[in-house]
Design an enzyme around this catalytic site. Structure first.
Site, PDB file in Angstrom:
ATOM      1  N   ASP A   1     -94.384   6.268 -26.857  1.00 41.20           N
ATOM      2  CA  ASP A   1     -95.524   6.120 -27.766  1.00 41.20           C
ATOM      3  C   ASP A   1     -95.853   7.458 -28.421  1.00 41.20           C
ATOM      4  O   ASP A   1     -96.807   7.559 -29.186  1.00 41.20           O
ATOM      5  CB  ASP A   1     -96.752   5.627 -26.992  1.00 41.20           C
ATOM      6  CG  ASP A   1     -97.158   6.597 -25.894  1.00 41.20           C
ATOM      7  OD1 ASP A   1     -96.300   6.941 -25.064  1.00 41.20           O
ATOM      8  OD2 ASP A   1     -98.325   7.022 -25.866  1.00 41.20           O
TER       9      ASP A   1
ATOM     10  N   GLU B   1     -94.856  -2.192 -17.792  1.00 41.11           N
ATOM     11  CA  GLU B   1     -96.283  -2.300 -17.463  1.00 41.11           C
ATOM     12  C   GLU B   1     -97.122  -1.410 -18.374  1.00 41.11           C
ATOM     13  O   GLU B   1     -98.173  -1.811 -18.875  1.00 41.11           O
ATOM     14  CB  GLU B   1     -96.545  -1.885 -16.006  1.00 41.11           C
ATOM     15  CG  GLU B   1     -95.767  -2.656 -14.965  1.00 41.11           C
ATOM     16  CD  GLU B   1     -94.559  -1.893 -14.470  1.00 41.11           C
ATOM     17  OE1 GLU B   1     -94.514  -1.525 -13.292  1.00 41.11           O
ATOM     18  OE2 GLU B   1     -93.647  -1.673 -15.296  1.00 41.11           O
ATOM     19  N   PHE B   2     -96.623  -0.182 -18.595  1.00 46.98           N
ATOM     20  CA  PHE B   2     -97.349   0.755 -19.446  1.00 46.98           C
ATOM     21  C   PHE B   2     -97.434   0.223 -20.874  1.00 46.98           C
ATOM     22  O   PHE B   2     -98.469   0.335 -21.528  1.00 46.98           O
ATOM     23  CB  PHE B   2     -96.653   2.121 -19.446  1.00 46.98           C
ATOM     24  CG  PHE B   2     -97.275   3.129 -20.378  1.00 46.98           C
ATOM     25  CD1 PHE B   2     -98.347   3.906 -19.966  1.00 46.98           C
ATOM     26  CD2 PHE B   2     -96.808   3.284 -21.672  1.00 46.98           C
ATOM     27  CE1 PHE B   2     -98.934   4.827 -20.823  1.00 46.98           C
ATOM     28  CE2 PHE B   2     -97.383   4.194 -22.542  1.00 46.98           C
ATOM     29  CZ  PHE B   2     -98.448   4.967 -22.109  1.00 46.98           C
ATOM     30  N   GLU B   3     -96.344  -0.324 -21.343  1.00 44.77           N
ATOM     31  CA  GLU B   3     -96.290  -0.839 -22.706  1.00 44.77           C
ATOM     32  C   GLU B   3     -97.305  -1.960 -22.919  1.00 44.77           C
ATOM     33  O   GLU B   3     -98.008  -1.998 -23.930  1.00 44.77           O
ATOM     34  CB  GLU B   3     -94.877  -1.355 -22.980  1.00 44.77           C
ATOM     35  CG  GLU B   3     -94.561  -1.641 -24.422  1.00 44.77           C
ATOM     36  CD  GLU B   3     -93.091  -1.931 -24.603  1.00 44.77           C
ATOM     37  OE1 GLU B   3     -92.707  -2.311 -25.721  1.00 44.77           O
ATOM     38  OE2 GLU B   3     -92.315  -1.789 -23.620  1.00 44.77           O
TER      39      GLU B   3
ATOM     40  N   GLU C   1     -87.559   5.854  -8.767  1.00 38.25           N
ATOM     41  CA  GLU C   1     -89.008   6.066  -8.735  1.00 38.25           C
ATOM     42  C   GLU C   1     -89.316   6.932  -7.522  1.00 38.25           C
ATOM     43  O   GLU C   1     -88.560   6.941  -6.538  1.00 38.25           O
ATOM     44  CB  GLU C   1     -89.740   4.723  -8.647  1.00 38.25           C
ATOM     45  CG  GLU C   1     -91.263   4.799  -8.627  1.00 38.25           C
ATOM     46  CD  GLU C   1     -91.842   5.549  -9.813  1.00 38.25           C
ATOM     47  OE1 GLU C   1     -92.533   6.559  -9.556  1.00 38.25           O
ATOM     48  OE2 GLU C   1     -91.592   5.174 -10.969  1.00 38.25           O
TER      49      GLU C   1
ATOM     50  N   ASP D   1     -93.129  11.243 -19.476  1.00 41.14           N
ATOM     51  CA  ASP D   1     -94.158  12.238 -19.785  1.00 41.14           C
ATOM     52  C   ASP D   1     -93.670  13.134 -20.926  1.00 41.14           C
ATOM     53  O   ASP D   1     -92.595  13.740 -20.828  1.00 41.14           O
ATOM     54  CB  ASP D   1     -94.434  13.076 -18.539  1.00 41.14           C
ATOM     55  CG  ASP D   1     -95.683  13.943 -18.665  1.00 41.14           C
ATOM     56  OD1 ASP D   1     -96.008  14.357 -19.799  1.00 41.14           O
ATOM     57  OD2 ASP D   1     -96.328  14.207 -17.640  1.00 41.14           O
TER      58      ASP D   1
ATOM     59  N   GLU E   1     -82.252   2.864 -14.455  1.00 42.01           N
ATOM     60  CA  GLU E   1     -83.549   3.130 -15.081  1.00 42.01           C
ATOM     61  C   GLU E   1     -84.171   4.343 -14.414  1.00 42.01           C
ATOM     62  O   GLU E   1     -84.294   4.393 -13.184  1.00 42.01           O
ATOM     63  CB  GLU E   1     -84.509   1.942 -14.979  1.00 42.01           C
ATOM     64  CG  GLU E   1     -85.818   2.231 -15.717  1.00 42.01           C
ATOM     65  CD  GLU E   1     -86.847   1.117 -15.652  1.00 42.01           C
ATOM     66  OE1 GLU E   1     -87.909   1.288 -16.296  1.00 42.01           O
ATOM     67  OE2 GLU E   1     -86.612   0.116 -14.967  1.00 42.01           O
TER      68      GLU E   1
END
Length: 278
Positions: free
Chosen positions: A216, A256-258, A133, A182, A108
């Protein structure tokens, strides 16, 4: 008549001026000072330990007086978190040795605080996961979740996506997840999904391996569809501009963002599955 000034106390302000405050305000300020003083002591101790272990050298050219507290906490998760480039790169082509099995490995890119990968690792115990990350806090949070759930099939790594060839070997990866990167509006050349990424996937991704992409952003979605159609080695095997109302909705694991995005905005989530065909 009651004297309103009888509970006032004269003190010297930050700029040297004399001011009057109430006893209650004095007590409030004293409590704040105590908390700040305790934090400074704790932070100084963590900085001392970090300097003694020389962990700073992996991130900075020279030592600092104070550090992000999560740098220190990273040391608590040696089984679930790696930050040393040399140690990570040593496993290039040999990650099954690290995981102590021959299970397929999934990557990921940009895992945040790890909710998505942790849920995947729980759901698919016969798969291994490497989650990239950069932020110290997010790495620590992900490692904590993995340790709490006794997940030995997941490792958080402090690495950039563009360095994957440094630590992943030929045909070592079965699948890649990229969730809500991003979109770099106006600076699209900086996007993580690019021809440069696919040239790296040519090496590390197995034939019939897949790239899973969620966004998105309408234009990013359209641009990735167009990009893949230009590539000889890859084909789109599934895509939808409304993931949560598609046949894939029931198997979708939210990031989490979703979750945050869905609670605040009424916008469709776009999703693409891309397969390496040769």
């Amino acid at each position: 008549m009651e004297d309103k000034n009888k509970d006032k106390i004269k003190i010297i302000g930050k700029n040297g001026q004399k001011i009057e405050i109430s006893k209650a305000e004095q007590e409030r300020r004293a409590k704040i000072k105590k908390v700040n003083d305790e934090f400074k002591v704790a932070n100084a101790e963590k900085s001392r330990i970090i300097n003694e272990k020389e962990i700073w050298k992996y991130f900075f050219e020279k030592p600092k007086k104070n550090y992000n507290k999560y740098m220190y906490e990273m040391l608590e998760f040696p089984r679930h978190l790696m930050y040393n480039n040399e140690s990570v790169d040593e496993y290039c082509g040999k990650w099954n040795k690290f995981f102590k099995n021959k299970n397929e490995i999934y990557l990921e890119i940009g895992c945040g605080s790890g909710n998505f990968t942790v849920q995947n690792a729980q759901k698919f115990k016969d798969r291994n996961y490497i989650a990239l990350e950069l932020r110290f806090k997010r790495l620590v949070l992900g490692a904590k979740k993995s340790k709490k759930r006794n997940l030995d099939n997941i490792l958080f790594v402090r690495k950039r996506a563009e360095t994957v060839l440094d630590f992943l070997g030929k045909d070592e990866i079965t699948g890649v997840y990229i969730n809500f990167p991003d979109p770099w509006e106006g600076e699209e050349k900086k996007r993580v999904i690019s021809k440069s990424l696919f040239s790296k996937l040519d090496i590390i991704l197995k034939t019939n391996g897949k790239l899973f992409f969620k966004t998105d952003h309408d234009q990013y979605y359209e641009d990735v569809l167009e990009l893949v159609n230009e590539l000889d080695n890859y084909e789109i095997i599934y895509h939808t501009n409304d993931l949560h109302n598609s046949e894939k909705a029931s198997e979708n694991i939210k990031t989490e963002f979703e979750q945050m995005f869905l609670s605040k905005h009424n916008m469709n989530i776009k999703y693409i599955e891309i397969e390496k065909i040769k």
